[in-house]
Design a protein around this motif. Structure first.
Motif, PDB file in Angstrom:
ATOM      1  N   TYR A  82     -48.234 -26.813 -37.857  1.00  0.00           N
ATOM      2  CA  TYR A  82     -48.886 -26.960 -36.561  1.00  0.00           C
ATOM      3  C   TYR A  82     -49.399 -25.588 -36.140  1.00  0.00           C
ATOM      4  O   TYR A  82     -49.094 -24.571 -36.773  1.00  0.00           O
ATOM      5  CB  TYR A  82     -47.949 -27.570 -35.517  1.00  0.00           C
ATOM      6  N   ARG A  83     -50.198 -25.554 -35.081  1.00  0.00           N
ATOM      7  CA  ARG A  83     -50.815 -24.291 -34.667  1.00  0.00           C
ATOM      8  C   ARG A  83     -50.551 -24.026 -33.189  1.00  0.00           C
ATOM      9  O   ARG A  83     -50.626 -24.935 -32.368  1.00  0.00           O
ATOM     10  CB  ARG A  83     -52.307 -24.326 -34.922  1.00  0.00           C
ATOM     11  N   VAL A  84     -50.268 -22.765 -32.882  1.00  0.00           N
ATOM     12  CA  VAL A  84     -50.110 -22.290 -31.509  1.00  0.00           C
ATOM     13  C   VAL A  84     -51.175 -21.236 -31.272  1.00  0.00           C
ATOM     14  O   VAL A  84     -51.303 -20.301 -32.063  1.00  0.00           O
ATOM     15  CB  VAL A  84     -48.716 -21.659 -31.281  1.00  0.00           C
ATOM     16  N   THR A  85     -51.935 -21.392 -30.193  1.00  0.00           N
ATOM     17  CA  THR A  85     -52.948 -20.415 -29.824  1.00  0.00           C
ATOM     18  C   THR A  85     -52.708 -20.015 -28.380  1.00  0.00           C
ATOM     19  O   THR A  85     -52.474 -20.884 -27.530  1.00  0.00           O
ATOM     20  CB  THR A  85     -54.371 -20.997 -29.978  1.00  0.00           C
ATOM     21  N   ALA A  86     -52.760 -18.728 -28.087  1.00  0.00           N
ATOM     22  CA  ALA A  86     -52.568 -18.235 -26.720  1.00  0.00           C
ATOM     23  C   ALA A  86     -53.694 -17.285 -26.354  1.00  0.00           C
ATOM     24  O   ALA A  86     -54.137 -16.486 -27.186  1.00  0.00           O
ATOM     25  CB  ALA A  86     -51.224 -17.531 -26.598  1.00  0.00           C
ATOM     26  N   TYR A  87     -54.140 -17.393 -25.116  1.00  0.00           N
ATOM     27  CA  TYR A  87     -55.176 -16.527 -24.563  1.00  0.00           C
ATOM     28  C   TYR A  87     -54.623 -15.929 -23.280  1.00  0.00           C
ATOM     29  O   TYR A  87     -54.246 -16.658 -22.372  1.00  0.00           O
ATOM     30  CB  TYR A  87     -56.423 -17.329 -24.202  1.00  0.00           C
ATOM     31  N   LEU A  88     -54.569 -14.615 -23.190  1.00  0.00           N
ATOM     32  CA  LEU A  88     -54.187 -13.939 -21.960  1.00  0.00           C
ATOM     33  C   LEU A  88     -55.387 -13.139 -21.485  1.00  0.00           C
ATOM     34  O   LEU A  88     -55.989 -12.402 -22.265  1.00  0.00           O
ATOM     35  CB  LEU A  88     -53.034 -12.956 -22.190  1.00  0.00           C
TER      36      LEU A  88
END
Length: 167
Positions: A82-88
């Motif tokens: 699975y994939r986790v993407t984060a944008y701050l």
């Protein structure tokens, strides 16, 4: 300045704390308020746990998977991850967790999530999704036809004094 990262993880229980620690480390380094970081890390843990538990049961239709099988299909090639993407950025953090499973049941799919205070009266299934709703400012659950489910959630950020990333 903004920070963006993406992790491709195996659908194994050990990947959940790894994703959580990665997020917490990024947020601490950037200077995000610890309470906001904690809320997002718990929400991320719930989303990852759902991907690990439910995110890889989809099969490729029409492929019998070998002689003697029921003809229901073979496992999808990416069903083990699975994939986790984060944008701050200066104002908010958005996190997306996507998997290759069968997706959400129709009652959850393709709709913004409403904040719910009924967690204690609902069945055990879905409580993690309710927790994500309670800890985030905006949540969306969706199905990607033929490709699995995605949970996307954001939270407005607060910053410590002297933070690296600010508005």
């Amino acid at each position: 300045m903004s920070i963006w990262w993406s992790l491709h993880l195996r659908r194994e229980a050990a990947s959940v704390p790894l994703a959580r620690r990665f997020l917490l480390g990024t947020m601490e380094t950037a200077g995000v308020d610890p309470d906001i970081s904690f809320d997002l890390s718990v929400a991320l843990s719930e989303a990852c746990a759902n991907a690990v538990e439910h995110g890889g049961d989809r099969t490729v239709p029409g492929d019998s998977g070998g002689s003697g099988s029921s003809g229901t299909g073979r496992p999808c090639a990416d069903s083990g991850q699975y994939r986790v993407t984060a944008y701050l950025d200066g104002e908010k953090c958005r996190i997306e967790v996507s998997d290759s499973g069968p997706g959400f049941p129709s009652r959850r799919a393709l709709r913004p999530a409403a904040h719910s205070h009924r967690a204690e009266t609902e069945a055990e299934s879905g409580r993690g999704l309710d927790l994500i709703q309670q800890l985030s400012d905006h949540v969306q659950f969706g199905n990607r036809p033929g490709r699995g489910a995605v949970v996307s959630f954001d939270k407005v950020l607060k910053w410590r004094e002297g933070a690296l990333l600010t508005v």
